[in-house]
Design a protein around this motif. Structure first.
Motif, PDB file in Angstrom:
ATOM      1  N   PHE A 119     -12.861  -9.645  -5.581  1.00 27.78           N
ATOM      2  CA  PHE A 119     -12.514  -8.782  -4.455  1.00 27.78           C
ATOM      3  C   PHE A 119     -10.998  -8.833  -4.221  1.00 27.78           C
ATOM      4  N   TYR A 120     -10.472  -7.806  -3.563  1.00 25.03           N
ATOM      5  CA  TYR A 120      -9.114  -7.819  -3.014  1.00 25.03           C
ATOM      6  C   TYR A 120      -9.077  -6.831  -1.855  1.00 25.03           C
ATOM      7  N   ASP A 121      -7.996  -6.835  -1.090  1.00 26.98           N
ATOM      8  CA  ASP A 121      -7.882  -5.987   0.099  1.00 26.98           C
ATOM      9  C   ASP A 121      -7.345  -4.604  -0.292  1.00 26.98           C
ATOM     10  N   PRO A 122      -8.178  -3.551  -0.247  1.00 23.81           N
ATOM     11  CA  PRO A 122      -7.705  -2.223  -0.651  1.00 23.81           C
ATOM     12  C   PRO A 122      -6.973  -1.469   0.449  1.00 23.81           C
ATOM     13  N   CYS A 123      -7.040  -1.964   1.687  1.00 24.91           N
ATOM     14  CA  CYS A 123      -6.390  -1.271   2.813  1.00 24.91           C
ATOM     15  C   CYS A 123      -5.914  -2.314   3.822  1.00 24.91           C
ATOM     16  N   VAL A 124      -4.735  -2.865   3.581  1.00 24.70           N
ATOM     17  CA  VAL A 124      -4.186  -3.948   4.394  1.00 24.70           C
ATOM     18  C   VAL A 124      -4.034  -3.509   5.850  1.00 24.70           C
ATOM     19  N   GLY A 125      -4.500  -4.357   6.766  1.00 24.42           N
ATOM     20  CA  GLY A 125      -4.325  -4.103   8.192  1.00 24.42           C
ATOM     21  C   GLY A 125      -5.326  -3.153   8.804  1.00 24.42           C
ATOM     22  N   ILE A 127      -0.538  -8.200  -2.905  1.00 27.99           N
ATOM     23  CA  ILE A 127      -1.777  -7.442  -3.101  1.00 27.99           C
ATOM     24  C   ILE A 127      -1.916  -7.020  -4.557  1.00 27.99           C
ATOM     25  N   LEU A 128      -0.805  -6.634  -5.195  1.00 25.95           N
ATOM     26  CA  LEU A 128      -0.850  -6.266  -6.602  1.00 25.95           C
ATOM     27  C   LEU A 128      -1.322  -7.436  -7.458  1.00 25.95           C
ATOM     28  N   ARG A 160       2.139  -3.191   4.602  1.00 25.57           N
ATOM     29  CA  ARG A 160       1.829  -2.881   3.206  1.00 25.57           C
ATOM     30  C   ARG A 160       3.018  -3.175   2.297  1.00 25.57           C
ATOM     31  N   GLU A 161       4.213  -2.807   2.775  1.00 30.53           N
ATOM     32  CA  GLU A 161       5.407  -3.037   1.969  1.00 30.53           C
ATOM     33  C   GLU A 161       5.666  -4.527   1.771  1.00 30.53           C
ATOM     34  N   SER A 162       5.467  -5.311   2.855  1.00 32.69           N
ATOM     35  CA  SER A 162       5.749  -6.748   2.769  1.00 32.69           C
ATOM     36  C   SER A 162       4.725  -7.487   1.915  1.00 32.69           C
ATOM     37  N   THR A 163       3.502  -6.928   1.820  1.00 34.91           N
ATOM     38  CA  THR A 163       2.450  -7.611   1.056  1.00 34.91           C
ATOM     39  C   THR A 163       2.141  -6.900  -0.265  1.00 34.91           C
TER      40      THR A 163
END
Length: 536
Positions: free
Chosen positions: A491-497, A408-409, A401-404
């Motif tokens: 769309f976007y990814d609301p919960c990476v991984g 993501i923002l 999450r930190e790296s992306t």
């Protein structure tokens, strides 16, 4: 698999949606320009056969690979793949000198016979005799590393140390391997040790046909008793897609002839072998069942009978982490007795612990060798392994999450901008669908849903995708392919991984329908099976 006509149609549709001239509001106009440029860049890549082939095979990293400028523009996808692999090989060769392939084994033999075979009457007066004596009676350590010299030559350095009942020794070996062609390789081996004299060996591998190969190993072992020559030849052939047949002839120390058939499938591994030799001749049958679960659980059993006696073995192994596999095998034989063998594979390292329990066939020893490891494993798995893996996964997710986070923002801002730009088009689509009692998306959510009571403490992470999903409706149909839905417009990814799903509540012919599909699952609506029962 989209055709050029389908790409053009999708391009025109998105251009009409995001064209800056269609929006008067300055903020919306700026957002439209950015999305319009992204759509144009994507079309430039996909409309060119060469760049599309590169992107389809390797994604963005393929487009970023240096060296494509020298590739002819008229090459096919297969030729582009070859060129990419050539560029990859050149990059790998530059890092060749920095790579090694370490492998190691540590074996610790434990004598626990005092647990079951005790001499209580004779030694009852000896201090400490009331406690069973468990001792380590043998140990073996081996290690090897590979050092690539060129693209075809490799040096292999290995060594081992062994000790048993206070006596031991070691040896060191150097092997030079050369790949002579696509069909074979040769290897020269030199070794020396304190238990045995110098060793000189030659090993040759050769593919005779696409389904048959042969391996020959010649060795000269020098010792105080003279020179001991040895020769081992193995002929193997593919009997079918999953079955191999082997013929082995060994001359020299412990001469023997061996034949075996090995069948390996996705769910099982079966071996039958027979050996005629001096001093051992035997027959052996083994079977292993592979469960198709996340932990790659396997259970196995074997029967081996020969001049030395009979041995029955059964056991299981399971993946306990990303790089670790834990296994246990119970060995029951005459005259060997009962043993428990525990093995841990960690990446390229193997840790082996054979525990000899008794020289006799005692039911109590068999029972404890079978039940004991199971109890310990499930206790460790629940109290140690599972919490550790859960914490490790959380750390990895947090790191991801930190790296992306910045990416993501940006995706979130683009998705929100796309939704605002879609409002007018969605209004027209809904009016058209209402007029013919067609497909209207009432509500749609995308992300992580928590329905299991055991996971009720986990946080639900979803986003509203009603507008972008309605925008994809055409002629009262919505078709999504087998790909992550995070890449769809709006769309976007609301919960990476984490695992994601798409939940849709829609109306068709005036009747409510509902469906939930996995992130990478294809979806086609409307469907009769999605209909909500009015009585429910």
């Amino acid at each position: 698999q989209a055709s050029q006509e389908e790409l053009k149609a999708a391009y025109r549709r998105l251009c009409m949606l995001y064209h800056p001239d269609k929006h008067r509001d300055p903020e919306l106009k700026t957002q439209a320009e950015r999305l319009f440029n992204l759509v144009h860049q994507a079309y430039e890549v996909l409309s060119d056969p060469q760049t599309r082939a590169i992107y389809d095979i390797y994604g963005r990293r393929g487009l970023e690979m240096e060296g494509w400028e020298v590739v002819e523009r008229k090459r096919t996808a297969a030729e582009i793949r070859e060129e990419f692999e050539r560029l990859q090989r050149e990059r790998e060769e530059r890092r060749l000198q920095q790579r090694t392939n370490p492998k190691g084994t540590i074996s610790v033999g434990i004598d626990a016979t005092d647990l079951f075979d005790r001499y209580d009457e004779e030694y009852e007066d000896v201090p400490g005799s009331s406690f069973p004596q468990i001792e380590i009676n043998k140990m073996h350590i081996s290690q090897s590393i590979e050092a690539p010299l060129t693209s075809t030559d490799t040096a292999i350095l290995s060594g081992n140390l062994s000790t048993q009942n206070g006596n031991g020794g070691g040896s060191i070996n150097l092997a030079l391997r050369r790949v002579t062609s696509a069909k074979g390789w040769g290897e020269l081996e030199f070794g020396a040790g304190d238990l045995h004299g110098p060793l000189f060996g030659l090993k040759i591998f050769r593919n005779l046909t696409p389904r048959c190969f042969i391996t020959t190993n010649c060795a000269l072992q020098f010792s105080s008793r003279g020179v001991r020559p040895g020769l081992t030849t193995v002929l193997a052939r593919n009997l079918d897609k999953n079955t191999m047949g082997y013929l082995q002839w060994r001359w020299g120390i412990q001469s023997a002839m061996n034949t075996s058939i090995v069948r390996d499938t996705k769910t099982s591994h079966f071996t039958v072998a027979m050996q005629l030799g001096i001093p051992h001749s035997f027959m052996m049958v083994s079977y292993q069942h592979k469960f198709q679960d996340e932990d790659q659980t396997r259970v196995k059993g074997s029967l081996k009978a020969g001049f030395f006696g009979t041995i029955v073995e059964y056991g299981a192994e399971r993946k306990i982490s990303r790089h670790s596999v834990l296994g246990a095998t119970v060995s029951v034989g005459v005259p060997q007795g009962v043993s428990l063998k525990i093995k841990l594979n960690r990446a390229s390292q193997t840790y082996f612990f054979p525990v000899h329990l008794t020289d006799q066939l005692l039911p109590s020893a068999v029972f404890y060798a079978t039940v004991g490891p199971l109890v310990v494993y499930f206790a460790m798995h629940r109290l140690v392994i599972k919490p550790y893996l859960r914490a490790q996964k959380e750390r990895e997710l947090e790191k991801q999450r930190e790296s992306t986070a910045s990416d993501i923002l940006q995706k979130k801002q683009e998705a929100e901008a796309a939704v605002r730009l879609m409002q007018e088009s969605v209004r027209r689509i809904i009016e058209a669908e209402e007029a013919k009692m067609g497909l209207i998306v009432v509500n749609a959510w995308y992300g992580k849903f928590v329905n299991d009571n055991s996971r009720k403490n986990e946080k639900v992470k979803v986003i509203d995708v009603t507008v972008p999903l309605q925008c994809l409706v055409k002629d009262s149909k919505l078709i999504l392919t087998e790909a992550s839905k995070a890449g769809l417009p709006g769309f976007y990814d609301p919960c990476v991984g984490e695992e994601k799903s798409l939940k849709v509540l829609y109306q068709f012919r005036g009747v409510l329908h509902q469906v939930m599909s996995a992130d990478n699952e294809a979806l086609r609506i409307p469907k009769q099976s999605h209909r909500i029962d009015a009585d429910g």
